[in-house]
Enzyme design. Structure first.
Site, PDB file in Angstrom:
ATOM      1  N   GLN A  66      11.416  -4.438  31.441  1.00 62.42           N
ATOM      2  CA  GLN A  66      11.956  -3.988  32.730  1.00 62.42           C
ATOM      3  C   GLN A  66      11.908  -5.108  33.760  1.00 62.42           C
ATOM      4  OE1 GLN A  66      13.319  -1.058  33.157  1.00 62.42           O
ATOM      5  NE2 GLN A  66      13.728  -1.174  35.355  1.00 62.42           N
TER       6      GLN A  66
ATOM      7  N   TYR B  93       0.849  -1.190   0.000  1.00 63.31           N
ATOM      8  CA  TYR B  93       0.000   0.000   0.000  1.00 63.31           C
ATOM      9  C   TYR B  93       0.881   1.235   0.000  1.00 63.31           C
ATOM     10  CZ  TYR B  93      -3.581   3.215   1.951  1.00 63.31           C
ATOM     11  OH  TYR B  93      -4.455   4.246   2.181  1.00 63.31           O
TER      12      TYR B  93
ATOM     13  N   GLU C  84      -0.300   4.095  10.163  1.00 66.49           N
ATOM     14  CA  GLU C  84      -1.759   4.134   9.986  1.00 66.49           C
ATOM     15  C   GLU C  84      -2.349   5.405  10.597  1.00 66.49           C
ATOM     16  OE1 GLU C  84      -3.123   2.084   8.094  1.00 66.49           O
ATOM     17  OE2 GLU C  84      -2.045   0.186   8.171  1.00 66.49           O
TER      18      GLU C  84
ATOM     19  N   ARG D  11     -12.390  16.035  16.361  1.00 61.41           N
ATOM     20  CA  ARG D  11     -13.244  16.585  15.292  1.00 61.41           C
ATOM     21  C   ARG D  11     -14.616  15.923  15.284  1.00 61.41           C
ATOM     22  NH1 ARG D  11      -8.875  16.928  10.260  1.00 61.41           N
ATOM     23  NH2 ARG D  11      -7.908  18.914  10.878  1.00 61.41           N
TER      24      ARG D  11
ATOM     25  N   GLY E 297      14.671  -7.452  33.815  1.00 60.63           N
ATOM     26  CA  GLY E 297      15.970  -6.908  34.193  1.00 60.63           C
ATOM     27  C   GLY E 297      16.926  -6.898  33.006  1.00 60.63           C
TER      28      GLY E 297
ATOM     29  N   ARG F 164      -6.294   0.433  10.949  1.00 61.37           N
ATOM     30  CA  ARG F 164      -5.996   0.849  12.331  1.00 61.37           C
ATOM     31  C   ARG F 164      -6.383  -0.229  13.332  1.00 61.37           C
ATOM     32  NH1 ARG F 164      -7.976   6.834  10.555  1.00 61.37           N
ATOM     33  NH2 ARG F 164      -5.899   7.525   9.884  1.00 61.37           N
TER      34      ARG F 164
ATOM     35  N   GLN G 178       5.283  -8.968  46.199  1.00 59.03           N
ATOM     36  CA  GLN G 178       3.989  -8.326  45.984  1.00 59.03           C
ATOM     37  C   GLN G 178       4.084  -7.120  45.057  1.00 59.03           C
ATOM     38  OE1 GLN G 178       1.734  -6.218  49.224  1.00 59.03           O
ATOM     39  NE2 GLN G 178       0.331  -7.957  48.951  1.00 59.03           N
TER      40      GLN G 178
ATOM     41  N   GLY H 250       3.186  13.027   5.238  1.00 55.77           N
ATOM     42  CA  GLY H 250       2.938  11.900   6.129  1.00 55.77           C
ATOM     43  C   GLY H 250       1.551  12.033   6.729  1.00 55.77           C
ATOM     44  N   SER H 251       1.466  12.777   7.852  1.00 62.34           N
ATOM     45  CA  SER H 251       0.161  12.987   8.482  1.00 62.34           C
ATOM     46  C   SER H 251      -0.784  13.755   7.570  1.00 62.34           C
ATOM     47  CB  SER H 251       0.342  13.731   9.810  1.00 62.34           C
ATOM     48  OG  SER H 251       1.069  12.938  10.735  1.00 62.34           O
TER      49      SER H 251
END
Length: 376
Positions: free
Chosen positions: A331, A122, A358, A370, A334, A237, A273, A130-131
């Site tokens: 994270q 595509y 997208e 909008r 580690g 999307r 915990q 772009g946007s």
């Protein structure tokens, strides 16, 4: 609107998940290192009916719903988000041909789309648009032999790899969509992009210099291309969000297993915990993302007036949440999370781009606002 799955939908999910676990996951890291998904994979994908997910059965497709589609892509992305996302692009193109093409175009392209003998990419984004996609400059000029295309498309997944490209171009003052086959004179490709993630997908610029395609390669009506592109992006999307969800779920599953094995201070770390609280938060995030995504898909299937807004909201929310979850899983591993052997760092790298393509998540906010203001 209910998002509870039927038995058939559960079977679809389990089929795609099983295929991914057997045929994709064991090779995903090697394909990333090679920078290419082997084309031998696609006939196997097509044999499951996943080459034409949104193509009607009349033309050889599976005729599945958007909700069915997000199940497929979530399941496949648990094996590799990059592979799943590439397949989603091909299916977006197939859906556009089925929905907007005339009888001749459907007969010409859809059988090989569904068997994946013809892999589609595509082409909307350009180096300078772009946007602001409506500002695209690629131009097509009508001649006796066809349309002559001149321009360049950027960040094209499958550039130089795919067999055909749906190209958005300007004809006069309006935007149209045309299909350009690989090997067409005047079609060329830029160098392979060196990317943070999605590294198994070859990404290149697609360049056209007086590239002549037959008049029959016009997709749908002249001047309707931008509307087609935006309609295609609603489903795209959802699929990108689904791929993010599958990747994040795989990261969380791997983290649960790791925490049950890793010991610190005389016990496995899943006994602490503070870490249990983090796991709980991740689970809540993924489950809420899943419900929201499936609800948006159901609205698109129902042709709801709110579908575009909900697709934008789902893309924004799910991709943000899933990147955060995957990053949190790294994270919790580690130092081991930073190593390629554990697979988490690849998921983090792959999912980062889902917040950009997208339509960036900033643009999703524009769309949402909008629509809210228009509904006052």
């Amino acid at each position: 609107m209910s998002v509870f799955l039927s038995e058939e939908q559960r079977a679809i999910f389990e089929m795609a998940q099983g295929f991914g676990a057997e045929k994709i996951a064991p090779f995903a890291r090697a394909w990333e290192q090679a920078g290419e998904i082997p084309k031998s994979l696609w006939p196997e994908v097509a044999a499951l009916g996943l080459g034409g997910i949104y193509v009607s059965e009349e033309h050889g497709g599976s005729g599945l719903s958007r909700l069915d589609g997000v199940l497929v892509f979530e399941a496949l992305a648990m094996a590799c988000p990059s592979v799943a996302a590439f397949l989603s692009i091909h299916n977006m193109c197939g859906g556009m041909i089925d929905h907007f093409g005339d009888a001749q175009a459907k007969a010409r392209w859809l059988p090989s789309v569904c068997t994946m003998e013809t892999i589609f990419s595509y082409c909307l984004t350009e180096p300078g648009s772009g946007s602001d996609a409506a500002a695209l400059k690629t131009r097509a000029v009508r001649g006796d032999d066809g349309f002559a295309l001149t321009g360049s498309k950027a960040f094209i997944s499958g550039g130089g790899y795919s067999d055909a490209y749906i190209v958005m171009c300007r004809m006069g003052d309006a935007i149209s969509a045309v299909i350009v086959e690989d090997g067409t004179a005047g079609l060329s490709f830029g160098g392979l992009e060196d990317k943070m993630g999605w590294r198994s997908q070859p990404t290149r610029a697609v360049q056209m210099d007086g590239c002549v395609v037959p008049h029959a390669n016009l997709l749908g009506e002249e001047g309707r291309g931008f509307a087609y592109a935006m309609a295609g992006l609603d489903g795209g999307r959802l699929n990108i969000a689904a791929c993010a969800l599958g990747g994040a779920q795989a990261a969380l599953d791997a983290t649960l297993a790791y925490m049950g094995e890793r010991q610190a201070f005389g016990q496995t770390i899943d006994r602490f915990q503070a870490l249990q609280f983090r796991l709980a938060d991740m689970e809540v995030k993924l489950q809420t993302a899943r419900v929201f995504l499936r609800h948006a898909a159901a609205l698109l299937d129902a042709k709801s007036a709110e579908a575009t807004k909900f697709c934008a909201m789902a893309k924004l929310y799910v991709t943000d949440v899933c990147f955060d979850v995957a990053n949190g899983c790294l994270q919790m591993h580690g130092g081991y999370g930073y190593l390629a052997d554990y697979g988490i760092e690849k998921i983090v790298r792959d999912l980062r781009v889902h917040q950009i393509l997208e339509g960036t998540n900033e643009i999703m906010r524009v769309i949402i606002a909008r629509q809210m203001l228009a509904a006052r």
